[in-house]
Design a protein around this motif. Sequence first.
Motif, PDB file in Angstrom:
ATOM      1  N   VAL A   1     -12.624   2.631  -3.779  1.00 38.38           N
ATOM      2  CA  VAL A   1     -11.264   2.651  -2.498  1.00 38.38           C
ATOM      3  C   VAL A   1      -9.878   3.321  -3.060  1.00 38.38           C
ATOM      4  O   VAL A   1      -9.176   3.804  -2.107  1.00 38.38           O
ATOM      5  CB  VAL A   1     -10.235   1.200  -2.318  1.00 38.38           C
ATOM      6  CG1 VAL A   1     -11.619   0.466  -2.377  1.00 38.38           C
ATOM      7  CG2 VAL A   1     -10.428   0.833  -4.019  1.00 38.38           C
ATOM      8  N   GLY A   2      -9.768   4.614  -3.957  1.00 38.67           N
ATOM      9  CA  GLY A   2      -7.963   5.242  -4.765  1.00 38.67           C
ATOM     10  C   GLY A   2      -7.292   4.435  -4.880  1.00 38.67           C
ATOM     11  O   GLY A   2      -6.219   5.330  -4.242  1.00 38.67           O
ATOM     12  N   ARG A  15      -6.754  -0.669   2.837  1.00 33.96           N
ATOM     13  CA  ARG A  15      -7.497  -0.400   1.795  1.00 33.96           C
ATOM     14  C   ARG A  15      -7.814  -1.148   0.441  1.00 33.96           C
ATOM     15  O   ARG A  15      -9.206  -2.288  -0.266  1.00 33.96           O
ATOM     16  CB  ARG A  15      -7.414   0.621   0.692  1.00 33.96           C
ATOM     17  CG  ARG A  15      -8.160   2.653   1.630  1.00 33.96           C
ATOM     18  CD  ARG A  15      -7.633   3.828   0.968  1.00 33.96           C
ATOM     19  NE  ARG A  15      -6.797   4.362   1.012  1.00 33.96           N
ATOM     20  CZ  ARG A  15      -5.944   4.812  -0.181  1.00 33.96           C
ATOM     21  NH1 ARG A  15      -6.777   5.720  -1.083  1.00 33.96           N
ATOM     22  NH2 ARG A  15      -5.101   5.587   0.159  1.00 33.96           N
ATOM     23  N   VAL A  16      -6.250  -1.596   0.192  1.00 30.73           N
ATOM     24  CA  VAL A  16      -6.110  -3.605  -0.306  1.00 30.73           C
ATOM     25  C   VAL A  16      -7.360  -4.232   0.084  1.00 30.73           C
ATOM     26  O   VAL A  16      -7.875  -5.010  -0.962  1.00 30.73           O
ATOM     27  CB  VAL A  16      -5.212  -3.533  -0.885  1.00 30.73           C
ATOM     28  CG1 VAL A  16      -4.919  -4.752  -1.710  1.00 30.73           C
ATOM     29  CG2 VAL A  16      -4.127  -2.383  -1.136  1.00 30.73           C
ATOM     30  N   ALA A  17      -6.889  -4.782   1.645  1.00 27.89           N
ATOM     31  CA  ALA A  17      -8.381  -5.619   1.891  1.00 27.89           C
ATOM     32  C   ALA A  17      -9.612  -5.834   1.651  1.00 27.89           C
ATOM     33  O   ALA A  17     -10.340  -5.807   1.382  1.00 27.89           O
ATOM     34  CB  ALA A  17      -7.790  -5.685   3.457  1.00 27.89           C
ATOM     35  N   VAL A  18      -9.933  -3.731   2.116  1.00 30.01           N
ATOM     36  CA  VAL A  18     -11.852  -3.698   1.415  1.00 30.01           C
ATOM     37  C   VAL A  18     -11.869  -4.197  -0.271  1.00 30.01           C
ATOM     38  O   VAL A  18     -13.291  -4.284  -0.371  1.00 30.01           O
ATOM     39  CB  VAL A  18     -11.330  -2.796   2.530  1.00 30.01           C
ATOM     40  CG1 VAL A  18     -12.953  -1.754   1.344  1.00 30.01           C
ATOM     41  CG2 VAL A  18     -11.304  -2.370   3.701  1.00 30.01           C
ATOM     42  N   ALA A  19     -11.162  -3.792  -1.139  1.00 27.38           N
ATOM     43  CA  ALA A  19     -11.394  -3.803  -2.277  1.00 27.38           C
ATOM     44  C   ALA A  19     -11.352  -5.334  -2.934  1.00 27.38           C
ATOM     45  O   ALA A  19     -12.191  -6.105  -3.338  1.00 27.38           O
ATOM     46  CB  ALA A  19     -10.244  -3.285  -2.744  1.00 27.38           C
ATOM     47  N   ARG A  20      -9.961  -6.559  -1.884  1.00 28.27           N
ATOM     48  CA  ARG A  20     -10.420  -7.505  -1.775  1.00 28.27           C
ATOM     49  C   ARG A  20     -11.389  -8.192  -1.846  1.00 28.27           C
ATOM     50  O   ARG A  20     -11.742  -8.748  -2.795  1.00 28.27           O
ATOM     51  CB  ARG A  20      -9.264  -8.332  -1.559  1.00 28.27           C
ATOM     52  CG  ARG A  20      -9.065  -9.995  -1.270  1.00 28.27           C
ATOM     53  CD  ARG A  20      -8.107 -10.233  -0.996  1.00 28.27           C
ATOM     54  NE  ARG A  20      -7.981  -9.805   0.834  1.00 28.27           N
ATOM     55  CZ  ARG A  20      -6.720  -9.802   2.101  1.00 28.27           C
ATOM     56  NH1 ARG A  20      -6.056 -10.810   0.960  1.00 28.27           N
ATOM     57  NH2 ARG A  20      -6.956  -9.326   2.960  1.00 28.27           N
TER      58      ARG A  20
END
Length: 257
Positions: free
Chosen positions: A146-147, A166-171
């Motif tokens: 997610v960079g 992107r933070v939400a996707v990684a979480r």
Amino acid sequence: MTTAAPRTTLTVADESGGIPAVRMESVTKVYRRGRGAPALDGVSLTVPRGVFLAIMGRSGSGKSTLLHCAAGLDAPTRGAVWIGDTEVGRLRESARTRVRRERVGFVFQAYNLIPSLTVEENITLPLRLAQTPGDPAWLTTVVDRVGLGEFLSRMPGDLSGGQQQRVAVARAVATRPDVIFADEPTGALDPETGDRILSLLGDLVRDLGQTVVMVTHDPAAAARADNVVVMAEGRIQQIVHNPDTVGLTAALGGRTR
């Protein structure tokens, strides 16, 4: 683009023969018994692992109710829902919460990050809630994908909208869940940033073997999925394979909301 005849059952082809990520069997949801039509009306849906599925429909079509029941956020009035090998529809709320925490990832339009936690703490929050250490190698892979490697110590308020999503996707991926449910994940983003998020979701499916079920009103977003379920009046109206934006807009009668 190809479509199937209207029906209430969808089974996406699964060559692995394994346990599906999600299975709904004759699910009906009635919010006010005896008053009005059901929000879901006898819907059956099988989603194998490693696919990107979009759910579309006009307002009131049942797409959000389908997501809530499939994710264990709400219990069906009738029918059965499995996440992996666990039937969640009949569990008590505390048990459903545990299943959601450990085996389901969520991505919302509004990001839903905790502003007082760093990026890293937001990503690992589901692991702490589930009281599991997680897999460090997997977390490194996710952060790299997610960079976000250079942003881990920052606070959400210091990030752009696209970075926060992107933070939400990684979480959502941190626990390596059975399925990720994305509810209008690009709704608050500009088209270019939204396109990057959709590409990221697609990469999670193709490269990391995750399963994504996305609710969206946007035909352009839905066209990034492998298959699209079009909802109407609480039922699956049609199934679109190899979707494109023009065909999906036509399937909704030229209206997207």
